[in-house]
Design an enzyme around this catalytic site. Structure first.
Site, short mmCIF file in Angstrom:
data_model
loop_
_atom_site.label_atom_id
_atom_site.label_comp_id
_atom_site.label_asym_id
_atom_site.label_seq_id
_atom_site.Cartn_x
_atom_site.Cartn_y
_atom_site.Cartn_z
N HIS A 46 39.75 29.41 49.36
CA HIS A 46 39.47 30.83 49.60
C HIS A 46 38.59 31.39 48.47
CE1 HIS A 46 40.52 34.97 51.02
NE2 HIS A 46 40.33 35.24 49.74
N GLU A 47 39.01 31.18 47.24
CA GLU A 47 38.25 31.76 46.11
C GLU A 47 36.87 31.13 46.03
OE1 GLU A 47 39.58 34.37 45.14
OE2 GLU A 47 41.62 33.92 45.82
N GLU A 84 38.08 35.81 42.58
CA GLU A 84 36.83 35.06 42.79
C GLU A 84 35.71 35.42 41.83
OE1 GLU A 84 38.07 37.42 44.95
OE2 GLU A 84 36.48 38.65 45.81
N ASN A 85 35.98 35.85 40.59
CA ASN A 85 34.91 36.20 39.64
C ASN A 85 33.81 35.14 39.66
OD1 ASN A 85 36.92 38.13 38.58
ND2 ASN A 85 37.85 36.26 37.79
N GLU A 117 38.82 43.43 39.80
CA GLU A 117 38.91 43.98 41.16
C GLU A 117 40.22 44.76 41.25
OE1 GLU A 117 38.90 41.20 44.45
OE2 GLU A 117 38.54 42.81 45.87
N1 0A1 Z 1 39.89 39.22 45.82
C1 0A1 Z 1 41.09 38.48 45.59
C2 0A1 Z 1 42.33 39.30 45.63
C3 0A1 Z 1 42.63 40.16 44.46
C4 0A1 Z 1 42.57 41.52 44.59
C5 0A1 Z 1 42.91 42.35 43.55
C6 0A1 Z 1 43.32 41.79 42.37
O1 0A1 Z 1 43.71 42.61 41.38
C7 0A1 Z 1 44.84 42.46 40.69
C8 0A1 Z 1 43.38 40.43 42.21
C9 0A1 Z 1 43.01 39.62 43.27
C10 0A1 Z 1 41.26 37.48 46.71
O2 0A1 Z 1 41.05 37.83 47.87
O3 0A1 Z 1 41.63 36.37 46.45
ZN ZN Z 2 39.84 37.01 48.99
#
Ligand code: 0A1
Ligand code: ZN
Length: 881
Positions: free
Chosen positions: A303-304, A270-271, A126
């Site tokens: 959250h994840e 959150e993969n 992401e």
């Molecule tokens: N989706 C994750 C946040 C996240 C966004 C970008 C990243 O790239 C380095 C890593 C994590 C969350 O909301 O926890």
């Molecule tokens: Zn998130």
């Protein structure tokens, strides 16, 4: 690094993809500097029509070979650059593309795509990291079923993980290598892909879902750290159960895995089925982690996990819809914490954070709507506005609809959009459908930036027994949005009678449903009837809307609310309002070299709350904390002198320490937590209050208070108490501080996560010597500019926490941070851009600092070959709105 011209991406330009990818078969052969990735993609046209060229995204990858339907593609039939693969002519029917690429995980310092965290191979995709692994349609509305084979040397990576369920594993005959094959049956966008390879220890548990399915839970960490994952595992199980009860959401794969890595740009990711975490949000033991660390672990794990439904099963159509998953998931994790701990304490803490971060962002040049309409670099939109204001917007839907219809709307959303890449409109439509409400005007919360300002004027008529509230709303201009339309603002309120109880709310002859007024116009009047006494208004209870509220309220009424408001949030707020009024007056006094004021009423209110045995300790601790420096500066708004803000705040804290010395010392002694350390909310609340008392006592500079802090530092049997004592000592330039800091380093030199606390604390010391200390620490063996946690601890703490020293009037703080950013930018632009965000309030500063900050910003802006990330932040920070 990306050096091409800025490419704005616009929401209004969204077009569905020309091609879809149905399945992805990946074969990844791990090697430290030359990892081979073989991707077999089943591609089909998205709709019948004119055939379009196939353009796949890439970044810093090398193509080895390319075949279409099994036939090698002649080189004249395609163009491959490190950041794009274009095949002008592809059949207008389903076909298979075989792509072999090579990537260098060790050389990947951006920590996006496939990289190494220490010796561990891991991925971060992401928002747009998958294109750094293979050429792909790297956009969230292309959802595919992935099968991943990973191969590696057994000595280098004994553990091989990817999304989904394990299909097969074994040795590669005749070599020292082995493999594992994982299959994820749920179609997902590429940003949720993950793989991990390394020598990791595993802590396992099992969870039985509400329908009776058994799920294996596994947390992978550096060997030797197994014991430190117990709390993370416990949090995960509680989160899984809570999501079943609160939202009816059950986990869907046979296994759920978490991997803790030491180098990670953000908090966690959150993969699908394989969450990757910054190790600071997994590892905890009483001697290594504070209560706040435990609370963060619980919240981030939850959250994840909650993303599995809000993010993974239902994902975003495009990156403009980021709040669809993030705002909603923050809302869900806040509700989880409220249920697990204390609802009042959680709400107050969340609002404190919102005001110190999101309100500040919304008041400056980086202000943007919860759903932005244009971006240059999506990584810069993982902001407090998208996350925290996004959560507030979801919360307001709940306030407007009430809990039953809100849950119905959520159920409909899950049922209607499962398996889809959805939009904010589709989400909000679910609530419109279950309630019959027109949500059109409410949508402005997603499109209009800026914090609405509510002015309320009360009029009590004793003869008519009516109480009228005249309420206006305005929304300040923000970049690109000079004029605003009125919003739908749910304003929860109470009218408190002399006896401290709520009076009935009767409006137009009807009881007011759930005590919520709905503001929809620039100005409105509400007349409450049947009120035999003048009530005290308690507005925006529970912070029902993320707004600034101005209400001409007597200090006497605020003291009354501080003592009696049945709404705990507004009890806390009443004290905050009293404190903010005093602080603003004293900041002005300091600048005019006039004497500082005290507020007996505020002191009395604090004294009463401190002694109130019926109140939760954690709540009292929050009441004792005045508004943050960032929040005070934002309230002042212009011509801000951070030194005066700091001094006024410190003077107030010292005054509290002096006035309530007896009660504070008594409470400090009473709030012991006997027995072994336990991280539960009640014990943590007692420690929070104890340590708030200690800190206020020490503010007086009384030697016995410093000795008390020193004693606590030495004798503490847990990190919370030790760290709190060190925090207190750090604010006093005495030999005890030096000794304690040296002792801390000697004790914990081997533990980077603990040393981060040591770095952060020193960077936050509000004294002129700090800049030199921070500069020296950048060459300390404990520091590494290759690790985001170290950078955030040292440089982030200096730039974002230490308001007086970052904003030194000689500009040296700005130059130091800018130089660090420029050096970091070619290696890790994402983290560099985040640091640069510290400049976001520069226009609100007094003239001298404003001039220095602007000069530094212009110097950064003029630097050649800036990353898109840093360039975007600097350009927006400098732009005239
Ligand atoms: N989706 C994750 C946040 C996240 C966004 C970008 C990243 O790239 C380095 C890593 C994590 C969350 O909301 O926890
Ligand atoms: Zn998130």
């Amino acid at each position: 690094m990306r050096t091409e011209e800025p490419r704005p991406v616009r929401l209004r330009d969204y077009r569905p993809p020309d091609w879809l990818i149905e399945t992805v078969d990946l074969d990844v052969s791990l090697h430290p500097t030359a990892t081979t990735v073989r991707a077999k993609l089943k591609i089909k046209p998205n709709s019948a029509g004119t055939p379009a060229p196939l353009v796949l995204d890439g970044e810093e990858i090398k193509l080895r070979s390319l075949a279409l339907d099994g036939e090698p593609l002649p080189t004249e039939n395609f163009v491959a650059t490190p950041d794009r693969l274009t095949i002008a002519q592809v059949p207008n029917r389903p076909f298979q593309l075989d792509i072999e690429t090579v990537v260098d995980p060790t050389g990947n310092t951006q920590l996006m795509g496939l990289y190494r965290a220490g010796a561990v191979y891991c991925t971060q995709c992401e928002a747009e990291g998958f294109r750094r692994i293979t050429y792909f349609l790297d956009r969230p509305d292309v959802m595919a079923v992935y099968t991943t084979r990973i191969e590696a040397d057994k000595n280098e990576a004994a553990v091989l993980l990817a999304n989904g369920n394990l299909l097969a594993h074994g040795d590669v005959p005749g070599t020292s290598r082995h493999f594992a094959v994982w299959h994820d049956p749920f179609p997902k966008p590429s940003y949720l892909f993950a793989l991990v390879g390394g020598n990791l220890a595993c802590v396992e548990d099992a969870f039985t879902t509400m329908s009776g399915r058994k799920v294996k839970l596994a947390i992978y960490v550096e060997p030797g750290k197994d014991e430190r994952c117990r709390y993370a595992m416990d949090s995960l199980e509680r989160a899984m159960r809570w999501d079943e009860i609160a939202f009816g959401r059950e986990y869907d794969l046979d296994i759920f895995m978490i991997v803790a890595v030491s180098a990670f740009n953000m908090g966690a990711m959150e993969n699908k089925g394989l969450n990757v975490f910054n190790d600071r949000y997994v590892l905890a033991s009483p001697l290594s982690a504070t209560d706040n660390d435990y609370a963060s672990i619980e919240a981030v794990i939850a959250h994840e996990y909650f993303h599995n439904w809000t993010g993974d099963r239902i994902t975003c159509r495009d990156w403009f819809q980021l709040c669809l998953k993030e705002g909603l998931t923050v809302f869900r994790d806040q509700e989880f914490t409220a249920d697990q701990r204390s609802r009042a304490v959680e709400r107050i803490s969340d609002v404190r954070g919102l005001r110190s971060h999101q309100f500040v962002e919304d008041a400056g040049p980086l202000a943007h709507p919860v759903r932005p309409e244009l971006y240059h670099e999506i990584n810069n939109f993982y902001t407090s506005t998208v996350y925290d204001k996004g959560a507030e917007v979801v919360r307001m839907i709940g306030v407007l609809l009430g809990p039953v219809l809100f849950r119905k709307g959520m159920d409909l959303y899950f049922a209607r959009h499962d398996g889809q890449a959805a939009t904010v409109e589709q989400f909000v439509q679910c609530f419109a459908d279950v309630s019959g409400r027109d949500m059109t005007q409410f949508m402005r919360w997603y499109s209009q930036a800026g914090t609405p300002e509510i002015k309320a004027a009360p009029h009590y008529d004793s003869r008519a027994r009516t109480y009228r509230l005249d309420i206006t709303q305005t929304i300040p201009p923000t970049p690109g949005q000079p004029n605003k339309e009125p919003m739908v603002i749910p304003l929860a309120l109470g009218l408190v009678g002399n006896n401290g109880r709520d009076l009935p709310l009767v409006l137009d002859g009807q009881p007011l449903a759930r005590g919520v007024l709905e503001l929809t116009r620039p100005s409105q009047s509400f007349v409450f009837t049947g009120l035999a006494e003048r009530p005290v208004p308690s507005l925006n209870r529970g912070f029902s809307a993320p707004v600034k509220l101005a209400l001409p309220i007597e200090p006497g009424d605020l003291r009354f609310l501080a003592a009696y408001d049945p709404d705990p949030f507004n009890r806390w707020q009443a004290v905050q309002t009293l404190a903010m009024t005093l602080l603003k007056a004293n900041v002005a006094a300091l600048r005019a070299a006039a004497p500082l004021r005290e507020d007996d009423g505020l002191m009395a209110a604090l004294g009463a709350i401190l002694k109130d045995a019926k109140l939760e300790p954690a709540f009292i601790a929050l009441v004792l904390a005045p508004p943050s420096e960032a929040d005070i500066a934002r309230e002042i708004g212009r011509d801000v002198d951070p030194d005066a803000v700091f001094k006024a705040r410190r003077a107030l804290r010292a005054a509290i320490g002096t006035r309530h010395a007896g009660a504070l010392a008594d409470t400090h002694a009473r709030m012991i937590t006997p027995g072994p350390y336990r991280p539960d909310a009640h014990s943590a609340g007692r420690r929070a209050l104890k340590n708030a008392c200690l800190d206020l006592l020490a503010m007086t500079e009384a030697s016995d208070a410093i000795a008390r802090a020193n004693g606590q530092y030495r004798s503490a049997d847990n990190m919370t108490d030790r760290m709190a004592a060190l925090d207190t000592l750090s604010l006093h330039d005495r030999r005890e501080r030096t000794a304690a800091l040296d002792d801390f380093y000697a004790r914990y030199a081997d533990d980077p996560l603990i040393i981060d606390k040591w770095l952060a604390l020193q960077a936050a010391i509000p004294e002129p010597a700090t800049l030199d200390r921070v500069r020296a620490l950048t060459s300390h063996p404990a520091f590494s500019a290759a690790n985001p946690n170290r950078i955030r601890a040292l440089i982030g703490s200096f730039a974002q926490v230490n308001h007086t020293q970052f904003n030194r009037s000689d500009g040296a703080g700005y130059d130091f941070v800018a130089d660090f950013v420029l050096a970091l930018d070619p290696k890790n632009p994402q983290v560099a851009a985040r640091l640069m965000g510290a400049f976001r309030s520069w226009r609100a500063l007094e003239a001298k600092r404003r001039g220095r900050a602007e000069a530094t910003l212009r110097r950064v802006a003029a630097t050649p070959a800036l990353s898109r990330d840093v360039h975007d932040i600097v350009a927006r920070t400098l732009a005239e709105s």
